[in-house]
Design a protein around this motif. Sequence first.
Motif, PDB file in Angstrom:
ATOM      1  N   UNK A  43       0.832  -1.207   0.000  1.00 35.76           N
ATOM      2  CA  UNK A  43       0.000   0.000   0.000  1.00 35.76           C
ATOM      3  C   UNK A  43       0.864   1.254   0.000  1.00 35.76           C
ATOM      4  N   UNK A  44       1.901   1.266   0.822  1.00 34.73           N
ATOM      5  CA  UNK A  44       2.770   2.439   0.924  1.00 34.73           C
ATOM      6  C   UNK A  44       3.540   2.697  -0.365  1.00 34.73           C
ATOM      7  N   UNK A  45       3.991   1.633  -1.046  1.00 42.94           N
ATOM      8  CA  UNK A  45       4.740   1.847  -2.293  1.00 42.94           C
ATOM      9  C   UNK A  45       3.815   2.386  -3.383  1.00 42.94           C
ATOM     10  N   UNK A  46       2.532   1.983  -3.369  1.00 43.39           N
ATOM     11  CA  UNK A  46       1.581   2.541  -4.325  1.00 43.39           C
ATOM     12  C   UNK A  46       1.326   4.014  -4.027  1.00 43.39           C
ATOM     13  N   UNK A  47       1.141   4.333  -2.771  1.00 42.08           N
ATOM     14  CA  UNK A  47       0.916   5.735  -2.390  1.00 42.08           C
ATOM     15  C   UNK A  47       2.134   6.586  -2.725  1.00 42.08           C
ATOM     16  N   UNK A  48       3.322   6.041  -2.503  1.00 42.66           N
ATOM     17  CA  UNK A  48       4.555   6.765  -2.817  1.00 42.66           C
ATOM     18  C   UNK A  48       4.660   7.051  -4.309  1.00 42.66           C
ATOM     19  N   UNK A  49       4.068   6.165  -5.130  1.00 42.88           N
ATOM     20  CA  UNK A  49       4.099   6.339  -6.585  1.00 42.88           C
ATOM     21  C   UNK A  49       2.846   7.050  -7.108  1.00 42.88           C
ATOM     22  N   UNK A  50       2.204   7.806  -6.230  1.00 41.58           N
ATOM     23  CA  UNK A  50       1.088   8.686  -6.611  1.00 41.58           C
ATOM     24  C   UNK A  50      -0.129   7.942  -7.148  1.00 41.58           C
ATOM     25  N   UNK A  51      -0.402   6.768  -6.570  1.00 41.01           N
ATOM     26  CA  UNK A  51      -1.651   6.074  -6.896  1.00 41.01           C
ATOM     27  C   UNK A  51      -2.775   6.745  -6.103  1.00 41.01           C
ATOM     28  N   UNK A  52      -3.754   7.258  -6.807  1.00 39.18           N
ATOM     29  CA  UNK A  52      -4.822   8.021  -6.157  1.00 39.18           C
ATOM     30  C   UNK A  52      -6.046   7.167  -5.817  1.00 39.18           C
ATOM     31  N   UNK A  53      -6.103   5.942  -6.326  1.00 41.66           N
ATOM     32  CA  UNK A  53      -7.238   5.060  -6.039  1.00 41.66           C
ATOM     33  C   UNK A  53      -7.282   4.719  -4.549  1.00 41.66           C
ATOM     34  N   UNK A  54      -8.474   4.447  -4.040  1.00 40.62           N
ATOM     35  CA  UNK A  54      -8.602   4.019  -2.655  1.00 40.62           C
ATOM     36  C   UNK A  54      -8.008   2.618  -2.509  1.00 40.62           C
ATOM     37  N   UNK A  55      -7.203   2.397  -1.454  1.00 39.57           N
ATOM     38  CA  UNK A  55      -6.457   1.144  -1.308  1.00 39.57           C
ATOM     39  C   UNK A  55      -6.910   0.384  -0.067  1.00 39.57           C
ATOM     40  N   UNK A  56      -7.262  -0.888  -0.263  1.00 40.59           N
ATOM     41  CA  UNK A  56      -7.627  -1.798   0.821  1.00 40.59           C
ATOM     42  C   UNK A  56      -6.538  -2.858   0.957  1.00 40.59           C
ATOM     43  N   UNK A  57      -6.327  -3.360   2.180  1.00 41.46           N
ATOM     44  CA  UNK A  57      -5.260  -4.330   2.443  1.00 41.46           C
ATOM     45  C   UNK A  57      -5.860  -5.696   2.779  1.00 41.46           C
ATOM     46  N   UNK A  58      -5.410  -6.726   2.051  1.00 43.81           N
ATOM     47  CA  UNK A  58      -5.898  -8.092   2.253  1.00 43.81           C
ATOM     48  C   UNK A  58      -5.328  -8.719   3.526  1.00 43.81           C
TER      49      UNK A  58
END
Length: 331
Positions: free
Chosen positions: A133-148
């Motif tokens: 999740x953090x690496x996606x956020x760091x790469x400017x992913x704006x979609x809402x992220x849920x963790x399995x």
Amino acid sequence: MLKNIILTTGDPGKNIGGGKAKEDISKIFSDMGYIGKNIPIYTSKVRKYLYIHTKMRKDIDLTNINRVVFQYPTSSVRMTREIINYISNSNAELVLFIHDISSLQEDGNTISEYEIGLLNLADKIIVHNDVMKKILEKNNISSEILVLGIFDYLTDFSPKSKAYDKTVCFAGNLFKSTFLQKLAMEEHKIDVYGPNKLDNYPECIDYKGQFSPEELPSHLNQSFGLIWDGDSVETCEGHYGEYMKFNNPHKTSLYITTGLPILIWREAAMAQFIVKNKLGVAIDSLVNMDEILDSITADEYRIMRENALKMGKDLKNGKYTKKIVEVLDKM
């Protein structure tokens, strides 16, 4: 009435864990009311082109569809792109259930601009763990992220009681597990399972063959399951080794459902889950494997084994995927 879809594509290759993961997720979502749809994957460019332009919209009919959960990615870059573009341009909500982030897997450190663009077309993304999740956020992913948290593993297999005998198994697609050729254990051995075995394994490696994901649990009667990847026994390095810092290897769930505690690289993202739940031991290197196995007491092993058996029941019941479905349905 609006409906929800779980969309899955086939994976080429025999006895590969990724196919099992997708099948299990599709079944759990379907059991909870989603419409399961399977999309064929073609190797021929002509057949792929014809499918995209003639059949895809019929197979993925989005009329009266509220949400599409798409198991990402497919083995075809073009099919992945076309499916995502099609759904994102509809009125349906697009949820990507991540199995791999292809460019991160290939590079071991960064996500390509191309893949960032694809991921940002999703309304929501389901990732393996907090590190991903953090690496996606760091790469400017704006979609809402849920963790399995961890992949489930549906199976009817019931593990038998097991005393600690210092044995270890490793299961996987063996072409990328070149570290196995460099192991130099003197007191103990590792039983290895999977397709694409390499030549010239050392004496401490005992290759046991390959089995389907349904058959494999009954063959895993060792004390520990090993989570390691890459080219080195000193650390997990190379593209596949570095990728362990972000992903949840599906073999983790395989081991746990068979009652096996885990030996895992300390820097792997999954190590946090294993240590927190007392499911195994985080290790720095495979160089001293004999000493590691000898240092674990029977009582320490018994506790880890009991925890693995308990967690295994949850994974066999689809607990973590069911939680995700429940969260999605409340949003």
